[in-house]
Scaffold this motif. Structure first.
Motif, mmCIF file in Angstrom:
data_model
loop_
_atom_site.group_PDB
_atom_site.id
_atom_site.type_symbol
_atom_site.label_atom_id
_atom_site.label_comp_id
_atom_site.label_asym_id
_atom_site.label_seq_id
_atom_site.Cartn_x
_atom_site.Cartn_y
_atom_site.Cartn_z
ATOM 1 N N ALA A 161 0.828 -1.204 0.000
ATOM 2 C CA ALA A 161 0.000 0.000 0.000
ATOM 3 C C ALA A 161 0.863 1.255 0.000
ATOM 4 N N ALA A 162 1.948 1.247 0.788
ATOM 5 C CA ALA A 162 2.837 2.400 0.820
ATOM 6 C C ALA A 162 3.497 2.625 -0.542
ATOM 7 N N LEU A 163 3.925 1.540 -1.188
ATOM 8 C CA LEU A 163 4.522 1.666 -2.522
ATOM 9 C C LEU A 163 3.506 2.175 -3.528
ATOM 10 N N PHE A 164 2.254 1.687 -3.402
ATOM 11 C CA PHE A 164 1.212 2.153 -4.308
ATOM 12 C C PHE A 164 0.925 3.635 -4.082
ATOM 13 N N ALA A 165 0.839 4.034 -2.795
ATOM 14 C CA ALA A 165 0.589 5.444 -2.495
ATOM 15 C C ALA A 165 1.734 6.313 -2.997
ATOM 16 N N THR A 194 -5.517 17.863 -3.724
ATOM 17 C CA THR A 194 -6.171 16.606 -4.098
ATOM 18 C C THR A 194 -5.161 15.465 -4.170
ATOM 19 N N ILE A 195 -3.969 15.761 -4.674
ATOM 20 C CA ILE A 195 -2.919 14.742 -4.755
ATOM 21 C C ILE A 195 -2.557 14.248 -3.359
ATOM 22 N N LEU A 196 -2.376 15.205 -2.424
ATOM 23 C CA LEU A 196 -2.044 14.805 -1.062
ATOM 24 C C LEU A 196 -3.168 13.983 -0.437
ATOM 25 N N ALA A 197 -4.416 14.414 -0.652
ATOM 26 C CA ALA A 197 -5.552 13.682 -0.088
ATOM 27 C C ALA A 197 -5.671 12.292 -0.700
ATOM 28 N N ALA A 198 -5.465 12.187 -2.017
ATOM 29 C CA ALA A 198 -5.571 10.877 -2.681
ATOM 30 C C ALA A 198 -4.482 9.934 -2.192
ATOM 31 N N SER A 199 -3.261 10.452 -2.000
ATOM 32 C CA SER A 199 -2.178 9.599 -1.505
ATOM 33 C C SER A 199 -2.470 9.118 -0.093
ATOM 34 N N ALA A 200 -2.972 10.040 0.756
ATOM 35 C CA ALA A 200 -3.316 9.644 2.127
ATOM 36 C C ALA A 200 -4.453 8.625 2.133
ATOM 37 N N ALA A 218 -5.174 6.500 -0.285
ATOM 38 C CA ALA A 218 -4.642 5.216 -0.770
ATOM 39 C C ALA A 218 -3.902 4.485 0.343
ATOM 40 N N LEU A 219 -3.140 5.249 1.139
ATOM 41 C CA LEU A 219 -2.423 4.624 2.237
ATOM 42 C C LEU A 219 -3.388 4.105 3.303
ATOM 43 N N ALA A 220 -4.428 4.888 3.606
ATOM 44 C CA ALA A 220 -5.410 4.449 4.601
ATOM 45 C C ALA A 220 -6.159 3.205 4.127
ATOM 46 N N LEU A 221 -6.570 3.217 2.851
ATOM 47 C CA LEU A 221 -7.248 2.035 2.311
ATOM 48 C C LEU A 221 -6.312 0.834 2.303
ATOM 49 N N GLY A 222 -5.016 1.079 2.056
ATOM 50 C CA GLY A 222 -4.056 -0.023 2.087
ATOM 51 C C GLY A 222 -3.935 -0.620 3.473
ATOM 52 N N VAL A 223 -3.918 0.248 4.498
ATOM 53 C CA VAL A 223 -3.854 -0.257 5.870
ATOM 54 C C VAL A 223 -5.108 -1.055 6.204
#
Length: 476
Positions: A21-25, A170-176, A178-183
């Motif tokens: 998830a971190a790599l994807f984010a 939006t980029i920062l929110a999308a990355s966060a 993605a990381l939250a969904l990964g967790v």
């Protein structure tokens, strides 16, 4: 006191999922950052192109009419506040001659081409309610004119700048996200993974406590855990079979050693009771020594099996000619068969090379011949053959006219200490064929038992054919 993370967060599955998830984010952030940079760059280039176009127009006016022509052009463009550009013309004393929206040159540092981006305050129109914000972003060029005059030409880029800022947020929110969904996904996947692993661990603990009947559950999806369960169950089947064989082996050892030990004790006791009869005592001791040799033979066979199964004998494997082994044993057993009243014949094909241990192969073939001589009744026949079979392998075979082995017992007789009922009265330990099987396995061969040439001489069976097949050296 040191606190530990919950068990689910310490699992390998969770860590791997979190890493993914971190790599994807991170990869999403890099891609979106590239889009952001490209978009921001495109906005700046577009603004610069518009400004440069207007600067070129003003340059033409200056060439045609000087400062007055530029001043007149700016006044014409800014009448009524409808100009699309931001203008400001100042004299050498810094006093504004004409312009709109801005009252002084920008304080921001300009680049080598005079480009500058800054924030300005747009004046409110009297008598109206201007809902637009006061502070806006502009971009333009400061041009030095002759005689100390300066000209600024720019455009309002506030909307584009706001769009770029929103894109960055939006980029920062999308990355966060993605990381939250990964967790969250890691926790979900880890729970499923851990539940299946717990079931396998429960089986392992049950087996460790002595319950060999337990087996790991499978979902038959063919995934890694399902394959692990399958291999784990196969291992447990193997362990259970080995434990069962060990118990049988222990019983067989106790049964087969009890007879020679009891006999040896009786003979030694008899030797002690002999009163002065030296010859009888010597005969008794000789029979006791024979019983001891039988016991040593059993233990030597067990040690040989252990060495074979541990792989120790693989070190001495080298290219050999199997015809030499067959010829030596044919020469050895032909007189033995004659002494036992048996016919003997040999058919040996030469020109083959196999990878093997000469001593082990000789021992295996000798064990088969010993059995053939032992179980073939008087008047029967034993035949030894070496040939290349239909598979292109070297095949030793020994055929006799004895009672043979029933089909249902042929897989059992290669196990340790297994002796059929009709052989209990004959000398032996039940290790001969198991030793043959172990030697064949070491040489990556195949050992088979089948029917012999037909009805035996005493009419009690079809005879027996025992064969060992080995790959030739050119087969690898």
């Amino acid at each position: 006191m040191q606190t530990r993370l919950p068990a689910i967060l310490r699992t390998t599955a969770f860590r791997q999922t979190l890493l993914s998830a971190a790599l994807f984010a991170l990869s999403s952030f890099v891609i979106l950052a590239f889009v952001y940079a490209a978009s921001a760059g495109m906005m700046l280039r577009r603004a610069d192109a518009v400004v440069n176009e207007e600067v070129a127009t003003l340059s033409e006016r200056f060439d045609a009419g000087g400062i007055r022509a530029i001043n007149r052009y700016i006044l014409q463009r800014t009448v009524g506040g409808g100009a699309d550009y931001l203008y400001l013309l100042v004299n050498p004393n810094g006093r504004s001659l004409s312009g709109n929206l801005i009252t002084g040159l920008p304080d921001a540092q300009a680049d080598d081409e005079g480009r500058v981006q800054f924030t300005y305050r747009r004046p409110r129109v009297l008598g109206t309610e201007d809902s637009e914000k006061d502070d806006r972003t502009a971009r333009g060029r400061i041009i030095d004119l002759p005689s100390g005059y300066k000209l600024f030409v720019g455009v309002d880029v506030d909307e584009e700048s706001s769009l770029v800022d929103r894109m960055f947020n939006t980029i920062l929110a999308a990355s966060a996200l993605a990381l939250a969904l990964g967790v969250a996904g890691g926790i979900f996947i880890s729970r499923r993974f851990v539940r299946r692993l717990d079931l396998i661990n429960d089986v392992a603990r049950s087996v460790r406590s002595g319950d060999l009947k337990q087996r790991a559950p499978r979902n038959h999806t063919g995934d890694e855990l399902d394959e692990l369960s399958e291999n784990f169950n196969d291992m447990l089947d193997r362990v259970e079979a080995l434990m069962h064989r060990m118990r049988q082996t222990g019983d067989s050892i106790a049964h087969d050693l009890r007879t020679p030990l009891t006999r040896m004790r009786s003979r030694l006791d008899e030797a002690l009771r002999e009163d002065g009869d030296l010859e009888a005592r010597e005969q008794t001791l000789e029979r006791a020594i024979s019983d001891t040799d039988e016991l040593l033979g059993i233990f030597n066979a067990i040690l040989s099996l252990s060495r074979l199964e541990s792989g120790e004998s693989r070190k001495s494997i080298q290219p050999i000619d199997p015809a030499d082994i067959a010829a030596d044993l044919a020469e050895l057993y032909e007189p033995v068969c004659e002494d036992e009243g048996l016919g003997f014949a040999s058919e040996i094909e030469r020109g083959m090379i196999v990878m093997g241990d000469r001593g082990l192969l000789s021992q295996a073939l000798a064990n088969i011949l010993d059995n053939a001589v032992k179980y073939t009744p008087d008047g029967g026949a034993v035949t030894l053959r070496l040939r290349k079979n239909g598979e292109g392998r070297a095949e030793f075979s020994v055929t006799d006219t004895g009672p043979g082995i029933p089909d249902e017992d042929r897989s059992r007789v290669t196990q340790r200490f297994v002796r059929l009922d009709n052989s209990r009265t004959l000398p032996g330990s039940g290790l001969g064929l198991s030793l043959v099987q172990a030697i064949v396995d070491v040489h990556h061969g195949r050992f088979e038992l089948g029917e012999g040439p037909g009805v035996s001489v005493d009419g009690r069976g079809p005879g027996l054919r025992a064969s060992m097949c080995f790959p030739l050296k050119d087969e690898g």
